[in-house]
Write a protein that holds these residues in place. Structure first.
Motif, PDB file in Angstrom:
ATOM      1  N   ARG A  12       1.617 -25.155  19.004  1.00  0.00           N
ATOM      2  CA  ARG A  12       0.336 -25.469  18.377  1.00  0.00           C
ATOM      3  C   ARG A  12      -0.740 -25.513  19.455  1.00  0.00           C
ATOM      4  N   TYR A  13      -1.756 -24.690  19.269  1.00  0.00           N
ATOM      5  CA  TYR A  13      -2.873 -24.638  20.198  1.00  0.00           C
ATOM      6  C   TYR A  13      -3.877 -25.738  19.873  1.00  0.00           C
ATOM      7  N   ALA A  14      -4.818 -25.966  20.773  1.00  0.00           N
ATOM      8  CA  ALA A  14      -5.845 -26.992  20.582  1.00  0.00           C
ATOM      9  C   ALA A  14      -6.641 -26.733  19.306  1.00  0.00           C
ATOM     10  N   SER A  15      -6.753 -25.481  18.900  1.00  0.00           N
ATOM     11  CA  SER A  15      -7.471 -25.120  17.675  1.00  0.00           C
ATOM     12  C   SER A  15      -6.642 -25.420  16.425  1.00  0.00           C
ATOM     13  N   ARG A  16      -5.444 -25.959  16.617  1.00  0.00           N
ATOM     14  CA  ARG A  16      -4.477 -26.290  15.577  1.00  0.00           C
ATOM     15  C   ARG A  16      -3.790 -25.051  14.984  1.00  0.00           C
ATOM     16  N   ARG A  17      -4.041 -23.897  15.560  1.00  0.00           N
ATOM     17  CA  ARG A  17      -3.352 -22.688  15.108  1.00  0.00           C
ATOM     18  C   ARG A  17      -1.929 -22.713  15.639  1.00  0.00           C
ATOM     19  N   LEU A  18      -1.023 -22.146  14.876  1.00  0.00           N
ATOM     20  CA  LEU A  18       0.397 -22.141  15.209  1.00  0.00           C
ATOM     21  C   LEU A  18       0.803 -20.750  15.673  1.00  0.00           C
ATOM     22  N   TYR A  19       1.464 -20.701  16.836  1.00  0.00           N
ATOM     23  CA  TYR A  19       1.787 -19.432  17.491  1.00  0.00           C
ATOM     24  C   TYR A  19       3.304 -19.270  17.575  1.00  0.00           C
ATOM     25  N   ASN A  20       3.801 -18.187  16.978  1.00  0.00           N
ATOM     26  CA  ASN A  20       5.225 -17.859  17.013  1.00  0.00           C
ATOM     27  C   ASN A  20       5.530 -17.171  18.337  1.00  0.00           C
ATOM     28  N   THR A  21       6.278 -17.845  19.194  1.00  0.00           N
ATOM     29  CA  THR A  21       6.564 -17.289  20.524  1.00  0.00           C
ATOM     30  C   THR A  21       7.546 -16.125  20.472  1.00  0.00           C
ATOM     31  N   GLU A  22       8.264 -15.987  19.386  1.00  0.00           N
ATOM     32  CA  GLU A  22       9.239 -14.912  19.263  1.00  0.00           C
ATOM     33  C   GLU A  22       8.569 -13.579  18.935  1.00  0.00           C
ATOM     34  N   THR A  23       7.577 -13.627  18.044  1.00  0.00           N
ATOM     35  CA  THR A  23       6.917 -12.393  17.612  1.00  0.00           C
ATOM     36  C   THR A  23       5.518 -12.245  18.190  1.00  0.00           C
ATOM     37  N   SER A  24       5.066 -13.232  18.957  1.00  0.00           N
ATOM     38  CA  SER A  24       3.746 -13.226  19.595  1.00  0.00           C
ATOM     39  C   SER A  24       2.608 -13.034  18.588  1.00  0.00           C
ATOM     40  N   ASP A  25       2.664 -13.823  17.504  1.00  0.00           N
ATOM     41  CA  ASP A  25       1.565 -13.805  16.549  1.00  0.00           C
ATOM     42  C   ASP A  25       1.387 -15.193  15.939  1.00  0.00           C
ATOM     43  N   TYR A  26       0.268 -15.357  15.249  1.00  0.00           N
ATOM     44  CA  TYR A  26      -0.025 -16.643  14.621  1.00  0.00           C
ATOM     45  C   TYR A  26       0.675 -16.714  13.268  1.00  0.00           C
ATOM     46  N   VAL A  27       1.086 -17.931  12.912  1.00  0.00           N
ATOM     47  CA  VAL A  27       1.789 -18.142  11.656  1.00  0.00           C
ATOM     48  C   VAL A  27       1.142 -19.296  10.894  1.00  0.00           C
ATOM     49  N   THR A  28       1.457 -19.356   9.610  1.00  0.00           N
ATOM     50  CA  THR A  28       0.962 -20.419   8.743  1.00  0.00           C
ATOM     51  C   THR A  28       2.117 -21.364   8.402  1.00  0.00           C
ATOM     52  N   LEU A  29       1.778 -22.443   7.720  1.00  0.00           N
ATOM     53  CA  LEU A  29       2.829 -23.359   7.258  1.00  0.00           C
ATOM     54  C   LEU A  29       3.785 -22.649   6.310  1.00  0.00           C
ATOM     55  N   GLU A  30       3.243 -21.769   5.476  1.00  0.00           N
ATOM     56  CA  GLU A  30       4.101 -21.037   4.534  1.00  0.00           C
ATOM     57  C   GLU A  30       5.070 -20.127   5.287  1.00  0.00           C
ATOM     58  N   ASP A  31       4.623 -19.521   6.379  1.00  0.00           N
ATOM     59  CA  ASP A  31       5.521 -18.699   7.203  1.00  0.00           C
ATOM     60  C   ASP A  31       6.657 -19.562   7.763  1.00  0.00           C
ATOM     61  N   VAL A  45       5.867 -27.444  18.910  1.00  0.00           N
ATOM     62  CA  VAL A  45       5.425 -28.303  20.014  1.00  0.00           C
ATOM     63  C   VAL A  45       3.936 -28.100  20.269  1.00  0.00           C
ATOM     64  N   ASP A  46       3.303 -29.158  20.754  1.00  0.00           N
ATOM     65  CA  ASP A  46       1.902 -29.077  21.157  1.00  0.00           C
ATOM     66  C   ASP A  46       1.845 -28.375  22.503  1.00  0.00           C
ATOM     67  N   LEU A  47       1.034 -27.338  22.594  1.00  0.00           N
ATOM     68  CA  LEU A  47       0.964 -26.537  23.817  1.00  0.00           C
ATOM     69  C   LEU A  47       0.525 -27.367  25.020  1.00  0.00           C
ATOM     70  N   LYS A  48      -0.469 -28.223  24.825  1.00  0.00           N
ATOM     71  CA  LYS A  48      -1.032 -28.973  25.952  1.00  0.00           C
ATOM     72  C   LYS A  48      -0.139 -30.127  26.385  1.00  0.00           C
ATOM     73  N   SER A  49       0.300 -30.962  25.437  1.00  0.00           N
ATOM     74  CA  SER A  49       1.053 -32.173  25.785  1.00  0.00           C
ATOM     75  C   SER A  49       2.559 -31.956  25.810  1.00  0.00           C
ATOM     76  N   GLY A  50       3.031 -30.919  25.101  1.00  0.00           N
ATOM     77  CA  GLY A  50       4.470 -30.692  25.006  1.00  0.00           C
ATOM     78  C   GLY A  50       5.157 -31.570  23.973  1.00  0.00           C
TER      79      GLY A  50
END
Length: 195
Positions: A12-31, A45-50
Motif C-alpha cells: 500500500r502506497y502513501a496514496s492508499r493505492r494497492l500495488y501487486n508486486t507479482e504482476t507490477s500493477d495496481y489492484v482493487t479490493l475486488e481484485d 503491507v504498508d510500503l513506508k512503515s512495513g
C-alpha cells in the motif's frame, strides 16, 4: 498447477493505492477478494512503515460484501463478535472460528465425494435427485471459492445446476432452491447463536 507457497505481496502506497508486486500493477479490493477466492494467500503491507495491513483490508472486503447485501454473517453472530472484544471470550473466539472454518474446509471435499458416489437403494428413492441437487447447490454456495489444506476444487461433475452435470437453463429453479437453502441456513444460524 500447484499454488505458490509464498503469499502474494500487495504494497500500500502513501496514496492508499494497492500495488501487486507479482504482476507490477495496481489492484482493487475486488481484485484481492478474487485472488483469495482463487486460493491465493495474500499479504498486504504498508510500503513506508512495513506494517502488516492484511487483517484491516480483509475486514474491509467483508464489510463491503455485507453492505451490498451479500450477507454471510447473521446479525446475531456479528453481535456476538462485538461482545467478544470486551469479554474474556476474546481469547477463545479466534481459535473457535479458525477450527470451525477448518472443519468446513476439510468436510467440503469429503461431502462432495460422498454425494458423487451415492448409489444403491437410496438413489432409486423418489425425490432423491432433487435432494441431491439441493445439497450440491447449498455446498457450492457455502464453500464456493474456499480453498485450504486438504481441500480441493469442487469436482466439475458436481456443478450447481443438476446432479452430475453443469448448470443449464434451470435458473429459476436454482434461484428458488437457493432462497430456500438460505432461509434454512439463517434458521440454523439463529439456533446456533442461541446455544
Amino acid at each position: 498447477m500447484a499454488a505458490p507457497t509464498e503469499p502474494l505481496l500487495i504494497k500500500r502506497y502513501a496514496s492508499r493505492r494497492l500495488y501487486n508486486t507479482e504482476t507490477s500493477d495496481y489492484v482493487t479490493l475486488e481484485d484481492i477478494a478474487r485472488f483469495i477466492r482463487e486460493g491465493r494467500e495474500v499479504k498486504i503491507v504498508d510500503l513506508k512503515s512495513g506494517d502488516d495491513l492484511t487483517r484491516q483490508y480483509l475486514l474491509q472486503i467483508i464489510a463491503e460484501h455485507e453492505s451490498r447485501g451479500e450477507s454471510v454473517l447473521p446479525i446475531d453472530v456479528l453481535t456476538d463478535l462485538v461482545r467478544s472484544y470486551t469479554t474474556s471470550a476474546q481469547s477463545v473466539v479466534p481459535q473457535f472460528l479458525a477450527a470451525s472454518f477448518e472443519m468446513l474446509r476439510e468436510g467440503q471435499s469429503k461431502m462432495m465425494e460422498n454425494m458423487a458416489t451415492m448409489s444403491g437403494p437410496m438413489a432409486s428413492m423418489p425425490g432423491f435427485e432433487a435432494l441431491q441437487r439441493q445439497q450440491q447447490i447449498f455446498l457450492r454456495a457455502m464453500m464456493g471459492g474456499w480453498r485450504g489444506a486438504g481441500s480441493g476444487p469442487i469436482p466439475a461433475d458436481m456443478d450447481a445446476g443438476t446432479p452430475g452435470g453443469s448448470a443449464g437453463a434451470g435458473g429459476v429453479d436454482d434461484a428458488q432452491d437457493m432462497a430456500e437453502i438460505r432461509r434454512q441456513l439463517a434458521e440454523l444460524q439463529k439456533r446456533i447463536s442461541r446455544l
